[in-house]
Design a protein around this motif. Structure first.
Motif, PDB file in Angstrom:
ATOM      1  N   ASN A   7       0.823  -1.216   0.000  1.00  0.00           N
ATOM      2  CA  ASN A   7       0.000   0.000   0.000  1.00  0.00           C
ATOM      3  C   ASN A   7       0.851   1.258   0.000  1.00  0.00           C
ATOM      4  N   TYR A   8       1.888   1.260   0.820  1.00  0.00           N
ATOM      5  CA  TYR A   8       2.759   2.433   0.918  1.00  0.00           C
ATOM      6  C   TYR A   8       3.459   2.713  -0.412  1.00  0.00           C
ATOM      7  N   PHE A   9       4.094   1.699  -0.974  1.00  0.00           N
ATOM      8  CA  PHE A   9       4.853   1.921  -2.202  1.00  0.00           C
ATOM      9  C   PHE A   9       3.965   2.153  -3.401  1.00  0.00           C
ATOM     10  N   PHE A  28      13.881  15.987  -9.086  1.00  0.00           N
ATOM     11  CA  PHE A  28      14.668  16.008  -7.859  1.00  0.00           C
ATOM     12  C   PHE A  28      13.730  15.575  -6.736  1.00  0.00           C
ATOM     13  N   ILE A  29      14.049  14.460  -6.097  1.00  0.00           N
ATOM     14  CA  ILE A  29      13.152  13.894  -5.096  1.00  0.00           C
ATOM     15  C   ILE A  29      13.889  13.756  -3.768  1.00  0.00           C
ATOM     16  N   PHE A  30      13.378  14.435  -2.732  1.00  0.00           N
ATOM     17  CA  PHE A  30      13.924  14.253  -1.390  1.00  0.00           C
ATOM     18  C   PHE A  30      13.277  13.029  -0.766  1.00  0.00           C
ATOM     19  N   VAL A  31      14.112  12.151  -0.242  1.00  0.00           N
ATOM     20  CA  VAL A  31      13.622  10.910   0.363  1.00  0.00           C
ATOM     21  C   VAL A  31      14.355  10.690   1.676  1.00  0.00           C
ATOM     22  N   GLY A  32      13.595  10.472   2.727  1.00  0.00           N
ATOM     23  CA  GLY A  32      14.195  10.145   4.016  1.00  0.00           C
ATOM     24  C   GLY A  32      14.194   8.639   4.210  1.00  0.00           C
ATOM     25  N   ILE A  43      14.059   3.351   0.727  1.00  0.00           N
ATOM     26  CA  ILE A  43      13.063   3.950  -0.159  1.00  0.00           C
ATOM     27  C   ILE A  43      13.715   4.621  -1.358  1.00  0.00           C
ATOM     28  N   HIS A  44      14.838   5.292  -1.153  1.00  0.00           N
ATOM     29  CA  HIS A  44      15.482   5.978  -2.277  1.00  0.00           C
ATOM     30  C   HIS A  44      15.859   4.981  -3.377  1.00  0.00           C
ATOM     31  N   GLU A  91      19.117  12.239   4.919  1.00  0.00           N
ATOM     32  CA  GLU A  91      18.092  12.146   3.900  1.00  0.00           C
ATOM     33  C   GLU A  91      18.780  12.223   2.546  1.00  0.00           C
ATOM     34  N   TYR A  92      18.082  11.790   1.514  1.00  0.00           N
ATOM     35  CA  TYR A  92      18.676  11.690   0.193  1.00  0.00           C
ATOM     36  C   TYR A  92      17.988  12.644  -0.775  1.00  0.00           C
ATOM     37  N   LEU A  93      18.775  13.181  -1.699  1.00  0.00           N
ATOM     38  CA  LEU A  93      18.230  13.927  -2.822  1.00  0.00           C
ATOM     39  C   LEU A  93      18.551  13.111  -4.059  1.00  0.00           C
ATOM     40  N   VAL A  94      17.523  12.492  -4.624  1.00  0.00           N
ATOM     41  CA  VAL A  94      17.678  11.636  -5.802  1.00  0.00           C
ATOM     42  C   VAL A  94      17.474  12.498  -7.042  1.00  0.00           C
ATOM     43  N   VAL A  95      18.419  12.446  -7.967  1.00  0.00           N
ATOM     44  CA  VAL A  95      18.343  13.208  -9.210  1.00  0.00           C
ATOM     45  C   VAL A  95      18.119  12.227 -10.358  1.00  0.00           C
TER      46      VAL A  95
END
Length: 99
Positions: A7-9, A28-32, A43-44, A91-95
């Motif tokens: 459900n979450y994903f 650009f996606i911030f992911v903790g 999650i990233h 936290e991650y910043l995915v590009v």
């Protein structure tokens, strides 16, 4: 637990898919980092693999922001689970770049 993951994903990945249709070049996606019932979930990595798997996006880079001093509130146990509360340390910043 599996139903909780699904459900979450499904929810977060479907949002990124819908948003990506309006993006022309970069996302650009911030992911903790997250834990579900004490289990670490990357999650990233899941977001990257999913978006690349759609064929329109390529992972260009992931930046890591180490959190050294950011506490909005403090509690010994997570009120939802009763498990010892642990704060995010990064936290991650995915590009992602459109192919």
């Amino acid at each position: 637990m599996l139903e909780l993951y699904d459900n979450y994903f499904f929810a977060i990945l479907s949002v990124f898919e819908r948003l990506s249709k309006k993006v022309l070049d970069y996302m650009f996606i911030f992911v903790g980092p997250a834990k579900i019932r004490g289990q670490k979930i990357p999650i990233h990595r899941i977001v990257i693999e999913h978006m690349e798997g759609k064929g329109d996006w390529v992972h260009e880079r992931t930046y890591i922001d180490r959190i050294v001093s950011r506490v909005m509130f403090s509690t010994e146990k997570n009120p939802a689970t009763g498990i010892e509360d642990q704060r995010m340390d990064k936290e991650y910043l995915v590009v992602l770049k459109r192919r």
